[in-house]
Write a protein that holds these residues in place. Structure first.
Motif, short mmCIF file in Angstrom:
data_model
loop_
_atom_site.label_atom_id
_atom_site.label_comp_id
_atom_site.label_asym_id
_atom_site.label_seq_id
_atom_site.Cartn_x
_atom_site.Cartn_y
_atom_site.Cartn_z
N GLU A 185 0.95 -1.31 0.19
CA GLU A 185 0.04 0.02 -0.22
C GLU A 185 0.98 1.39 -0.03
O GLU A 185 0.39 2.24 -0.81
CB GLU A 185 -0.80 -0.09 1.39
N VAL A 186 1.99 1.35 0.93
CA VAL A 186 2.77 2.46 0.99
C VAL A 186 3.74 2.49 -0.44
O VAL A 186 4.01 3.77 -0.93
CB VAL A 186 3.64 2.49 2.17
N ASN A 187 4.08 1.42 -0.94
CA ASN A 187 4.60 1.48 -2.25
C ASN A 187 3.85 2.10 -3.35
O ASN A 187 4.45 2.72 -4.42
CB ASN A 187 5.27 -0.13 -2.56
N CYS A 188 2.67 2.18 -3.32
CA CYS A 188 1.75 2.51 -4.33
C CYS A 188 1.45 4.19 -4.09
O CYS A 188 1.07 4.51 -5.18
CB CYS A 188 0.34 1.78 -4.42
N ILE A 189 1.94 4.68 -3.11
CA ILE A 189 1.98 5.97 -2.95
C ILE A 189 2.63 6.68 -4.00
O ILE A 189 3.95 6.57 -4.03
CB ILE A 189 2.33 6.54 -1.82
N GLU A 190 2.16 7.69 -4.66
CA GLU A 190 2.76 8.36 -5.90
C GLU A 190 3.61 9.60 -5.46
O GLU A 190 4.90 9.95 -6.05
CB GLU A 190 1.75 8.95 -7.05
N ASP A 191 3.09 10.25 -4.61
CA ASP A 191 3.91 11.76 -3.95
C ASP A 191 4.87 11.27 -3.18
O ASP A 191 5.00 10.42 -2.24
CB ASP A 191 2.95 12.46 -3.19
N TRP A 192 6.24 11.58 -3.74
CA TRP A 192 7.37 10.92 -3.03
C TRP A 192 7.50 11.47 -1.64
O TRP A 192 8.16 10.56 -0.66
CB TRP A 192 8.73 11.33 -3.88
N GLU A 193 7.32 12.81 -1.41
CA GLU A 193 7.47 13.06 0.01
C GLU A 193 6.52 12.64 0.81
O GLU A 193 6.78 12.12 2.10
CB GLU A 193 7.62 14.71 0.15
N THR A 194 5.50 12.22 0.55
CA THR A 194 4.15 11.63 1.35
C THR A 194 4.68 10.15 1.59
O THR A 194 4.65 9.71 2.60
CB THR A 194 2.92 11.72 0.56
N LYS A 195 5.14 9.49 0.50
CA LYS A 195 5.66 8.11 0.69
C LYS A 195 6.91 8.08 1.35
O LYS A 195 7.03 6.92 2.33
CB LYS A 195 6.07 7.61 -0.89
N VAL A 196 7.85 9.00 1.48
CA VAL A 196 8.98 8.83 2.57
C VAL A 196 8.54 8.79 3.87
O VAL A 196 8.90 8.09 4.54
CB VAL A 196 9.98 9.78 1.97
N GLU A 197 7.55 9.74 4.27
CA GLU A 197 7.03 9.78 5.55
C GLU A 197 6.10 8.50 5.97
O GLU A 197 6.29 8.07 7.14
CB GLU A 197 6.00 11.21 5.70
N ALA A 198 5.52 7.94 5.02
CA ALA A 198 4.59 6.71 5.06
C ALA A 198 5.86 5.51 5.56
O ALA A 198 5.57 4.67 6.45
CB ALA A 198 3.89 6.33 4.23
N ILE A 199 6.96 5.66 4.70
CA ILE A 199 7.81 4.47 4.67
C ILE A 199 8.33 4.70 6.14
O ILE A 199 8.63 3.61 6.94
CB ILE A 199 9.01 4.59 3.73
N ILE A 200 8.84 5.86 6.73
CA ILE A 200 9.13 6.16 8.01
C ILE A 200 8.74 5.49 8.99
O ILE A 200 8.86 4.59 10.06
CB ILE A 200 9.68 7.55 8.35
N ASN A 201 6.96 5.75 8.85
CA ASN A 201 6.16 5.30 9.92
C ASN A 201 6.21 3.85 9.95
O ASN A 201 6.18 3.14 11.03
CB ASN A 201 4.77 5.86 9.59
N GLU A 202 6.43 3.16 8.93
CA GLU A 202 6.31 1.84 8.77
C GLU A 202 7.55 0.98 9.42
O GLU A 202 7.57 0.02 9.74
CB GLU A 202 6.10 1.13 7.34
N THR A 203 8.76 1.62 9.11
CA THR A 203 10.13 1.25 9.24
C THR A 203 10.69 1.33 10.63
O THR A 203 11.65 0.55 11.29
CB THR A 203 10.96 1.41 8.20
N ILE A 204 10.22 2.56 11.17
CA ILE A 204 11.07 3.13 12.39
C ILE A 204 11.29 2.23 13.40
O ILE A 204 12.10 2.24 14.05
CB ILE A 204 10.57 4.49 12.87
N SER A 205 10.20 1.18 13.72
CA SER A 205 10.37 0.21 14.74
C SER A 205 10.65 -1.00 14.34
O SER A 205 10.74 -2.13 15.14
CB SER A 205 8.94 0.22 15.47
N ALA A 206 10.89 -1.22 12.89
CA ALA A 206 11.17 -2.57 12.42
C ALA A 206 12.77 -3.05 12.60
O ALA A 206 13.55 -2.33 12.72
CB ALA A 206 10.79 -2.67 11.00
N ASP A 207 13.17 -4.45 12.38
CA ASP A 207 14.29 -4.68 12.46
C ASP A 207 15.01 -4.67 11.16
O ASP A 207 15.29 -5.84 10.46
CB ASP A 207 14.51 -6.29 12.88
N MET A 208 15.34 -3.48 10.62
CA MET A 208 15.69 -3.13 9.34
C MET A 208 17.36 -3.61 9.28
O MET A 208 18.03 -3.18 10.46
CB MET A 208 15.50 -1.85 8.97
N ARG A 209 17.79 -4.30 8.25
CA ARG A 209 19.08 -4.92 7.95
C ARG A 209 19.74 -4.44 6.84
O ARG A 209 20.93 -4.58 6.58
CB ARG A 209 19.13 -6.26 8.41
#
Length: 503
Positions: A185-209
């Motif tokens: 769903e987040v990947n489908c966001i067209e506006d880049w700045e909106t998308k980056v903020e949504a990506i941050i919301n999803e990833t900020i607490s994840a185990d990103m490697r």
């Protein structure tokens, strides 16, 4: 060690053996690809128009098939777009990768059922080569992010159309689906700045490697994370240990990335494009990326210095030399023939064949006959950055042919994260490093045809604002390092993105 991590190491060994089998027989691998391409496309419209039935070797091919850019191939592509079959390749493509060309408007690059696997295997084999060499496979147990365009596709006459990165999103292997971020769903966001903020919301607490994307857009994501948390990326994601990037030279970004991340990080460089996945970094110890010679792509090379001459020599992989700047010409199982990709490469190794992307044949500055290329400006800047302990976010170079007073010069638009103590001294350091690489530029400086380059600092986030203003913020869009006119420069001034320089 998890079962998934152990399986990744076993798979990596198997794939490495497959890679070695063609990398150790490069000329034979290219001959096989060439013969298959000609045979399969013999009865297409393009094959008939260019007498493929008479082509027996590379020289025949060069005689019958002139080098073409997108505009020259466009009449065939338009017929494919209208739904015709057997035009450039047997049948019809399954996708068009739509790109925003600078000279041709939107480009529609065909992707066929034969070429699609190469796009997937290229990225996969880059990661497996890294695992095989380093033994590091723990990252497969955590989350991975791929900053890319929207996977939403539309159809034109039965052919699906979208950005390459969006198309590839449909082919993420099943074993990586649970690890992959952001969400669909987040990947489908067209506006880049909106998308980056949504990506941050999803990833900020994840185990990103693992993080993957174009450096400028990864940097934007990292900076927004740091602004929100006040922490380095390593503090936010303690298990982060691999950066995957492509599209531009990473070296100008490295100091800033290490500052944002909080430590040096292992990285893998890729050389993908809508036209094919050409090379990837196969070793952490060697310079350059392994050129993929078995992936349905036949390569020819023309020395960049002679590219604009009439009938320049076209050579195959067997005849290339180290250290020469070549324009890369490709013919592919997607139906591109003697196609000028626009990229220039330099070979760093011939056993196996490894390349560095040195720039774009159309992205250069030669308003005064100097023909300065991207590799030269990037290396000159990197030397000066190291010497003066400066941090640069982004930059672009344009000629100033008609200054209000004095001699003409190269104008360097630089967005600093950390400015030099003295801008004039910093400019002199870049200029000297550039002269050492380019004798034509040196002659112009010493002959007082040009004066020392001038730096025009760009305001914070200025280049992002420029890209947004021209409708190219995010995705796979890249700022050109060099231009041969003032179009980009004038737009920066028009948007008031250039700081006042009091020095």
């Amino acid at each position: 060690m998890s079962i998934k991590s152990f399986a990744a190491k076993i798979f990596a060994k198997v794939v490495k053996a497959q890679i070695d089998s063609w990398a150790n027989n490069p000329v034979k691998a290219q001959e096989k690809v060439f013969n298959q391409l000609i045979k399969q496309a013999q009865h297409t419209q393009f094959g008939q128009d260019h007498q493929f039935s008479k082509i027996k070797n590379q020289q025949d091919f060069a005689n019958f098939v002139p080098v073409k850019d997108y505009e020259a191939l466009k009449p065939y592509i338009e017929r494919v777009k209208q739904g015709e079959q057997d035009i450039l390749w047997p049948g019809r493509p399954i996708y068009f990768a739509k790109t925003s060309g600078t000279t041709s408007g939107a480009k529609y690059i065909p992707i066929t059922k034969e070429s699609m696997p190469s796009h997937i295997k290229g990225a996969r084999n880059a990661i497996l080569s890294y695992i095989n060499e380093t033994g590091n496979s723990d990252f497969v147990n955590g989350k991975m992010i791929f900053l890319q365009g929207s996977p939403v596709l539309h159809e034109e006459n039965g052919i699906k159309v979208g950005r390459l990165s969006g198309i590839v999103a449909h082919f993420v292997p099943r074993y990586l689906q649970k690890n992959r971020m952001p969400s669909w769903e987040v990947n489908c966001i067209e506006d880049w700045e909106t998308k980056v903020e949504a990506i941050i919301n999803e990833t900020i607490s994840a185990d990103m490697r693992v993080f993957s994307g174009i450096p400028s857009w990864l940097q934007m994501y990292f900076e927004r994370l740091q602004e929100r948390t006040g922490k380095t990326i390593t503090e936010i994601f303690p298990n982060f240990n691999l950066l995957i990037y492509g599209g531009v030279n990473f070296e100008p970004y490295r100091p800033k990335f290490e500052s944002l991340i909080g430590k040096p990080i292992n990285s893998i460089e890729l050389f993908p494009a809508s036209e094919g996945f050409f090379a990837y970094q196969d070793s952490q110890k060697e310079k350059g990326m392994l050129l993929r010679l078995d992936a349905g792509i036949y390569y020819e090379f023309i020395e960049a210095d002679s590219f604009f001459e009439e009938n320049p020599d076209r050579i195959g992989i067997a005849d290339v030399a180290l250290g020469v700047n070549y324009v890369m010409i490709i013919s592919t199982n997607a139906g591109l023939w003697a196609y000028n990709l626009g990229d220039t490469v330099i070979f760093t190794s011939l056993k196996p064949y490894r390349v560095l992307v040195s720039g774009r044949i159309k992205h250069f500055t030669s308003a005064f006959g100097e023909h300065v290329i991207a590799k030269e400006v990037e290396e000159a800047l990197q030397q000066a950055v190291t010497e003066h302990r400066v941090e640069v976010s982004e930059f672009s170079v344009a000629p100033q042919t008609n200054p209000e007073t004095g001699l003409p010069y190269h104008e360097w638009f630089i967005e600093f994260n950390k400015q030099p103590d003295n801008l004039t001294t910093f400019a002199q350091s870049i200029d000297e490093a550039l002269q050492n690489q380019n004798s034509y530029y040196q002659d112009l400086i010493q002959g007082k045809i040009l004066k020392t380059l001038v730096i025009s600092p760009i305001v914070e986030n200025g280049f992002q604002r420029y890209m947004k203003a021209i409708g190219k913020l995010g995705g796979q869009n890249k700022l050109p390092r060099l231009t041969n006119d003032r179009q980009l420069a004038d737009k920066l001034y028009e948007l008031k993105l250039v700081e006042t320089n009091d020095e």
